[in-house]
Design a protein around this motif. Structure first.
Motif, PDB file in Angstrom:
ATOM      1  N   SER A  98       0.855  -1.191   0.000  1.00 44.47           N
ATOM      2  CA  SER A  98       0.000   0.000   0.000  1.00 44.47           C
ATOM      3  C   SER A  98       0.884   1.231   0.000  1.00 44.47           C
ATOM      4  N   LEU A  99       1.710   1.329  -1.039  1.00 44.96           N
ATOM      5  CA  LEU A  99       2.713   2.397  -1.046  1.00 44.96           C
ATOM      6  C   LEU A  99       2.107   3.770  -1.102  1.00 44.96           C
ATOM      7  N   ASN A 100       0.818   3.837  -1.461  1.00 45.37           N
ATOM      8  CA  ASN A 100       0.183   5.140  -1.483  1.00 45.37           C
ATOM      9  C   ASN A 100      -0.043   5.694  -0.085  1.00 45.37           C
TER      10      ASN A 100
ATOM     11  N   SER B  27      -3.846  15.599 -15.614  1.00 42.23           N
ATOM     12  CA  SER B  27      -3.623  14.205 -15.980  1.00 42.23           C
ATOM     13  C   SER B  27      -4.366  13.278 -15.024  1.00 42.23           C
ATOM     14  N   ILE B  28      -4.459  12.026 -15.423  1.00 43.22           N
ATOM     15  CA  ILE B  28      -5.242  11.052 -14.669  1.00 43.22           C
ATOM     16  C   ILE B  28      -4.446  10.477 -13.504  1.00 43.22           C
ATOM     17  N   PHE B  29      -5.124  10.307 -12.375  1.00 43.24           N
ATOM     18  CA  PHE B  29      -4.540   9.612 -11.236  1.00 43.24           C
ATOM     19  C   PHE B  29      -5.379   8.379 -10.913  1.00 43.24           C
ATOM     20  N   ASN B  30      -4.740   7.345 -10.426  1.00 45.69           N
ATOM     21  CA  ASN B  30      -5.436   6.112 -10.079  1.00 45.69           C
ATOM     22  C   ASN B  30      -5.712   5.978  -8.588  1.00 45.69           C
ATOM     23  N   THR B  31      -5.089   6.834  -7.806  1.00 43.18           N
ATOM     24  CA  THR B  31      -5.329   6.873  -6.369  1.00 43.18           C
ATOM     25  C   THR B  31      -5.332   8.325  -5.933  1.00 43.18           C
ATOM     26  N   TRP B  32      -6.280   8.661  -5.074  1.00 39.60           N
ATOM     27  CA  TRP B  32      -6.314   9.995  -4.469  1.00 39.60           C
ATOM     28  C   TRP B  32      -6.261   9.827  -2.953  1.00 39.60           C
ATOM     29  N   LEU B  33      -5.467  10.691  -2.322  1.00 36.81           N
ATOM     30  CA  LEU B  33      -5.326  10.659  -0.873  1.00 36.81           C
ATOM     31  C   LEU B  33      -5.555  12.054  -0.316  1.00 36.81           C
ATOM     32  N   TRP B  34      -6.099  12.121   0.888  1.00 37.26           N
ATOM     33  CA  TRP B  34      -6.238  13.389   1.594  1.00 37.26           C
ATOM     34  C   TRP B  34      -5.523  13.288   2.934  1.00 37.26           C
ATOM     35  N   ALA B  95       2.687   5.307 -12.161  1.00 36.91           N
ATOM     36  CA  ALA B  95       3.909   5.369 -12.966  1.00 36.91           C
ATOM     37  C   ALA B  95       5.041   5.692 -12.020  1.00 36.91           C
ATOM     38  N   GLY B  96       5.706   4.697 -11.505  1.00 38.20           N
ATOM     39  CA  GLY B  96       6.744   4.931 -10.529  1.00 38.20           C
ATOM     40  C   GLY B  96       6.194   4.847  -9.117  1.00 38.20           C
ATOM     41  N   ASN B  97       7.004   5.282  -8.181  1.00 36.83           N
ATOM     42  CA  ASN B  97       6.646   5.134  -6.775  1.00 36.83           C
ATOM     43  C   ASN B  97       6.389   6.460  -6.092  1.00 36.83           C
ATOM     44  N   MET B  98       6.041   7.477  -6.840  1.00 39.56           N
ATOM     45  CA  MET B  98       5.938   8.810  -6.269  1.00 39.56           C
ATOM     46  C   MET B  98       4.496   9.275  -6.157  1.00 39.56           C
ATOM     47  N   LEU B  99       4.238   9.995  -5.062  1.00 37.82           N
ATOM     48  CA  LEU B  99       2.992  10.719  -4.916  1.00 37.82           C
ATOM     49  C   LEU B  99       3.217  12.157  -5.371  1.00 37.82           C
TER      50      LEU B  99
END
Lengths: 113, 111
Positions: A98-100, B27-34, B95-99
């Motif tokens: 869960s790297l996010n 651009s499109i994101f596949n995960t959103w976090l708050w 795409a990669g490991n970055m937020l």
């Protein structure tokens, strides 16, 4: 669990000095990250690591170095401090699965004069 | 690189009011976090969203993952003084490991 810990909490450096910001986590997370946060801005990724012995550059890596010799520790090194590196530095970690969902440390406030 | 535009930049509201803030991207994101950041502390994850259209609540907080995958919204109902802080959105594009982080919304609540 202590979570993500960072030391020191505050530091003032003179231009050209060097220092290491320490980061440790006790959650057995694979992934670790270093961010900087400038006043009124969001977080910018400096470096990250997907496991011991593996590191990679983020968005703003210039002027910094990292190492990851253990799963727990991920120090950030500033070799020749410059005023542009005045910022608050945050370390974070996450599970591979869960790297996010990154967990952040309390931050190190660095001033370079 | 990818950018997230977060608005408003700051809000000053009365205790008890509802709050809405949003985050948009080109651009499109596949995960959103708050995340929420209290003064002098690191950000703390509030809500994670993984599917377009998803609506998720955490107490008085509700967040939605936009259908277009290019935006997300956070609502806080019946605000209280401890809601004060900076709220950040973040997106992951797989795409990669970055937020990628937004610039933050600074919320101030008047008792």
């Amino acid at each position: 669990n202590a979570g993500v810990t960072q030391t020191p909490k505050f530091r003032i450096l003179k231009i050209g000095q060097s220092m290491t910001l320490q980061c440790a986590q006790d959650m057995n997370h694979n992934y670790m990250y270093w961010y900087r946060q400038d006043p009124g801005m969001g977080l910018k990724l400096i470096y990250y690591s997907v496991g011991a012995g593996i590191t990679d550059k983020g968005e703003v890596p210039n002027g910094y170095n990292v190492s990851r010799s253990t799963t727990e520790d991920f120090p950030l090194r500033l070799e020749l401090a410059a005023p542009s590196q005045t910022s608050v530095y945050f370390c974070a970690s996450s599970y591979r699965e869960s790297l996010n969902e990154q967990f952040f440390g309390p931050g190190t406030r660095l001033t370079v004069l | 690189g990818q950018q997230l535009n977060q608005s408003p930049q700051s809000m000053f509201i009365q205790e008890g009011e509802d709050v809405s803030m949003n985050c948009t991207s080109s651009s499109i994101f596949n995960t959103w976090l708050w995340y929420k950041q209290d003064p002098g502390e690191g950000p703390v994850l509030l809500i994670a969203l993984y599917k377009a259209g998803e609506l998720t609540s955490n107490g008085r907080l509700t967040a939605q993952f936009g259908i277009t995958r290019k935006d997300s919204f956070l609502n806080i109902s019946a605000s209280i003084p401890s809601d004060v802080g900076i709220y950040f959105c973040a997106g992951h594009a797989n795409a990669g490991n970055m937020l990628t982080f937004g610039g933050g919304t600074r919320l101030m609540v008047k008792p």
